[in-house]
Design a protein around this motif. Structure first.
Motif, PDB file in Angstrom:
ATOM      1  N   HIS A 160      47.643  52.661  39.933  1.00  0.00           N
ATOM      2  CA  HIS A 160      48.116  51.501  39.187  1.00  0.00           C
ATOM      3  C   HIS A 160      47.419  50.212  39.617  1.00  0.00           C
ATOM      4  CE1 HIS A 160      51.175  54.210  37.716  1.00  0.00           C
ATOM      5  NE2 HIS A 160      51.474  54.526  38.967  1.00  0.00           N
ATOM      6  N   VAL A 161      46.334  50.355  40.372  1.00  0.00           N
ATOM      7  CA  VAL A 161      45.535  49.205  40.804  1.00  0.00           C
ATOM      8  C   VAL A 161      44.282  49.141  39.944  1.00  0.00           C
ATOM      9  CG1 VAL A 161      44.179  48.209  42.676  1.00  0.00           C
ATOM     10  CG2 VAL A 161      46.408  49.244  43.159  1.00  0.00           C
ATOM     11  N   ASN A 162      44.240  48.162  39.057  1.00  0.00           N
ATOM     12  CA  ASN A 162      43.074  47.976  38.188  1.00  0.00           C
ATOM     13  C   ASN A 162      43.211  46.624  37.502  1.00  0.00           C
ATOM     14  OD1 ASN A 162      41.013  47.980  36.301  1.00  0.00           O
ATOM     15  ND2 ASN A 162      41.298  50.130  35.741  1.00  0.00           N
ATOM     16  N   TYR A 163      42.388  45.681  37.921  1.00  0.00           N
ATOM     17  CA  TYR A 163      42.495  44.322  37.378  1.00  0.00           C
ATOM     18  C   TYR A 163      42.281  44.270  35.874  1.00  0.00           C
ATOM     19  CZ  TYR A 163      37.344  44.171  37.344  1.00  0.00           C
ATOM     20  OH  TYR A 163      36.012  44.426  37.099  1.00  0.00           O
ATOM     21  N   LYS A 164      41.618  45.297  35.309  1.00  0.00           N
ATOM     22  CA  LYS A 164      41.366  45.313  33.872  1.00  0.00           C
ATOM     23  C   LYS A 164      42.645  45.559  33.060  1.00  0.00           C
ATOM     24  CE  LYS A 164      36.534  46.651  34.419  1.00  0.00           C
ATOM     25  NZ  LYS A 164      35.473  47.644  34.122  1.00  0.00           N
ATOM     26  N   ASN A 165      43.729  45.892  33.752  1.00  0.00           N
ATOM     27  CA  ASN A 165      45.016  46.052  33.080  1.00  0.00           C
ATOM     28  C   ASN A 165      45.756  44.731  32.919  1.00  0.00           C
ATOM     29  OD1 ASN A 165      45.020  48.846  32.561  1.00  0.00           O
ATOM     30  ND2 ASN A 165      45.630  49.296  34.677  1.00  0.00           N
ATOM     31  N   THR A 195      52.673  49.416  33.104  1.00  0.00           N
ATOM     32  CA  THR A 195      54.013  48.914  33.421  1.00  0.00           C
ATOM     33  C   THR A 195      54.355  49.045  34.900  1.00  0.00           C
ATOM     34  OG1 THR A 195      55.022  51.043  32.865  1.00  0.00           O
ATOM     35  CG2 THR A 195      54.879  49.400  31.107  1.00  0.00           C
ATOM     36  N   GLU A 196      53.613  49.845  35.646  1.00  0.00           N
ATOM     37  CA  GLU A 196      53.864  49.995  37.078  1.00  0.00           C
ATOM     38  C   GLU A 196      52.922  49.147  37.922  1.00  0.00           C
ATOM     39  OE1 GLU A 196      54.880  53.888  38.654  1.00  0.00           O
ATOM     40  OE2 GLU A 196      54.740  54.704  36.616  1.00  0.00           O
ATOM     41  N   ALA A 197      52.089  48.359  37.260  1.00  0.00           N
ATOM     42  CA  ALA A 197      51.185  47.459  37.978  1.00  0.00           C
ATOM     43  C   ALA A 197      51.943  46.188  38.357  1.00  0.00           C
ATOM     44  CB  ALA A 197      49.972  47.126  37.126  1.00  0.00           C
ATOM     45  N   ALA A 198      51.399  45.456  39.308  1.00  0.00           N
ATOM     46  CA  ALA A 198      51.974  44.177  39.714  1.00  0.00           C
ATOM     47  C   ALA A 198      50.874  43.325  40.324  1.00  0.00           C
ATOM     48  CB  ALA A 198      53.110  44.380  40.716  1.00  0.00           C
ATOM     49  N   ILE A 199      50.942  42.037  40.092  1.00  0.00           N
ATOM     50  CA  ILE A 199      49.873  41.155  40.553  1.00  0.00           C
ATOM     51  C   ILE A 199      50.336  40.256  41.703  1.00  0.00           C
ATOM     52  CG2 ILE A 199      48.755  41.183  38.310  1.00  0.00           C
ATOM     53  CD1 ILE A 199      49.786  38.423  37.775  1.00  0.00           C
ATOM     54  N   ASP A 200      49.368  39.882  42.514  1.00  0.00           N
ATOM     55  CA  ASP A 200      49.581  38.958  43.628  1.00  0.00           C
ATOM     56  C   ASP A 200      48.318  38.111  43.730  1.00  0.00           C
ATOM     57  OD1 ASP A 200      50.159  37.604  45.920  1.00  0.00           O
ATOM     58  OD2 ASP A 200      50.210  39.354  47.234  1.00  0.00           O
ATOM     59  N   LEU A 201      48.484  36.801  43.737  1.00  0.00           N
ATOM     60  CA  LEU A 201      47.345  35.891  43.735  1.00  0.00           C
ATOM     61  C   LEU A 201      47.035  35.343  45.128  1.00  0.00           C
ATOM     62  CD1 LEU A 201      48.334  34.020  40.462  1.00  0.00           C
ATOM     63  CD2 LEU A 201      46.536  35.740  40.721  1.00  0.00           C
ATOM     64  N   GLY A 202      47.535  36.034  46.149  1.00  0.00           N
ATOM     65  CA  GLY A 202      47.396  35.538  47.510  1.00  0.00           C
ATOM     66  C   GLY A 202      45.964  35.344  47.974  1.00  0.00           C
ATOM     67  N   PHE A 203      45.016  36.096  47.422  1.00  0.00           N
ATOM     68  CA  PHE A 203      43.631  35.991  47.895  1.00  0.00           C
ATOM     69  C   PHE A 203      42.917  34.771  47.327  1.00  0.00           C
ATOM     70  CE2 PHE A 203      42.822  38.050  43.845  1.00  0.00           C
ATOM     71  CZ  PHE A 203      41.559  37.609  43.465  1.00  0.00           C
ATOM     72  N   ILE A 204      43.577  34.035  46.430  1.00  0.00           N
ATOM     73  CA  ILE A 204      42.896  32.922  45.781  1.00  0.00           C
ATOM     74  C   ILE A 204      43.792  31.712  45.537  1.00  0.00           C
ATOM     75  CG2 ILE A 204      43.358  33.535  43.356  1.00  0.00           C
ATOM     76  CD1 ILE A 204      40.371  33.116  42.801  1.00  0.00           C
ATOM     77  N   ALA A 205      45.107  31.882  45.638  1.00  0.00           N
ATOM     78  CA  ALA A 205      46.046  30.819  45.247  1.00  0.00           C
ATOM     79  C   ALA A 205      45.954  29.591  46.136  1.00  0.00           C
ATOM     80  CB  ALA A 205      47.473  31.357  45.238  1.00  0.00           C
TER      81      ALA A 205
END
Length: 360
Positions: A160-165, A195-205
């Protein structure tokens, strides 16, 4: 599970004597140029903002108000944030602010540039490892046994790790490209196709926020100052006496304030990433388990580097590059940095060798 020993961690970049008193007569209006600082906690890190103008100390309050606003938008753990809404939307498009759309688009662009070595959908992996939480548990219970996920569990999460989603579209349903200029005249929605993906912007926020804080401070007439968001340092021009700021790069695993090298810079960003910020180590073999993960294995990256510090104009760019170059390792990271204009980097190896991109 294996029992491992907890180790303290420290922020990776510090400012040397940034608040030291200015010499009398070093510039016109000595009283106005007195340094004023304010410190708080946001984005899971200590935030310190310093300006060299005591008459504009109200700008500091406004800066921390901005920090609160951005955290309310970008936090992956706050139930009222836009990122939380996206992650809990069950795949439905979520209307977001212009700021959130812009930051997600920037993250996607860096994911693409890094060929997926950076990926904003790594949150499930980070939550499985829960590095910071496990460190806290160890501090509360010396007999705590760290949890280390097995490969099968990590592989299941990596599906479920794929930024293209992650898709950004405007009010007309048009999908925006990663490098397309967004307009605050439009409204944008973000959708997770998995639907099981989730994002976190910690590497750039933090880099994005530091850049925005500097932009605001300049608009308020601040001509000299320092923004510190953990490992992100952003300098506003120069000191009032026209001298550069002296930036100390934290020695990995050293005592707080112990530097391994220094750089003198003006009006630039200095951002560090490394394995010594949030981690625990295996008492048996000394392996370090930290918060920068390999997007192909789900395990913490290990390539003989302790840290990378990137120096460039944009804190957002520095945030992305420092993490990416840490993942690449010394040889590839050094080669990549030297291919870029206006970017420098300092690499610290596991043997505490300091290698600078600007030195042959």
């Amino acid at each position: 599970m294996r029992f491992v020993k907890n180790v303290r961690f420290f922020v990776s970049v510090l400012i040397l004597a940034v608040c030291s008193a200015l010499c009398v007569g070093s510039c016109a209006g000595v009283s106005d140029a007195s340094p004023v600082s304010q410190t708080g906690f946001a984005f899971d890190t200590v935030v310190t903002i310093t300006i060299y103008n005591k008459d504009k100390s109200d700008v500091l309050d406004a800066c921390f108000d901005l920090c609160e606003q951005y955290e309310a938008l970008f936090s992956a753990t706050r139930a009222d944030s836009e990122i939380w809404e996206i992650n809990n939307s069950n795949g439905m498009p979520v209307l977001v602010s212009f700021e959130t759309a812009s930051l997600i688009q920037s993250a996607l662009l860096w994911c693409e540039k890094s060929n997926g070595s950076l990926d904003l959908t790594m949150l499930p992996i980070a939550e499985e490892w829960c590095i910071s939480e496990q460190m806290t548990r160890m501090s509360e219970n010396s007999n705590y046994e760290y949890y280390i996920p097995d490969a099968s569990r990590l592989n299941a999460l990596l599906e479920h790790v794929n930024y293209k989603n992650v898709v950004i579209s405007d009010e007309n349903g048009n999908v925006t490209a990663y490098d397309e200029e967004l307009s605050d005249a439009h409204s944008y929605r973000v959708q997770l196709l998995d639907t099981e993906a989730a994002i976190d912007l910690g590497f750039i926020a933090k880099g994005y926020i530091a850049d925005k804080l500097k932009e605001f401070m300049l608009s308020q007439g601040i001509e000299s100052g320092v923004i510190s968001l953990g490992g992100n340092i952003l300098l506003i021009r120069e000191k009032p006496d026209h001298s550069p700021f002296n930036i100390g790069i934290q020695k990995p695993f050293g005592n707080a304030g112990e530097v391994i090298t220094t750089v003198q810079k003006t009006d630039t960003s200095v951002v560090s990433s490394g394995c010594y910020e949030r981690y625990f180590s295996d008492s048996a073999d000394g392996r370090i388990y930290h918060h920068i993960f390999d997007t192909t294995t789900g395990e913490p990256v290990w390539n003989g580097l302790y840290g990378v510090t990137v120096i460039c104009d944009s804190s957002l760019q520095g945030d992305a590059l420092s993490t990416y170059c840490y993942i690449l390792g010394l040889d590839e990271g050094l080669q990549f940095i030297r291919s870029l204009e206006g970017v420098e980097a300092v690499f610290v190896t596991e043997n505490y060798e300091v290698i600078c991109s600007f030195e042959e």
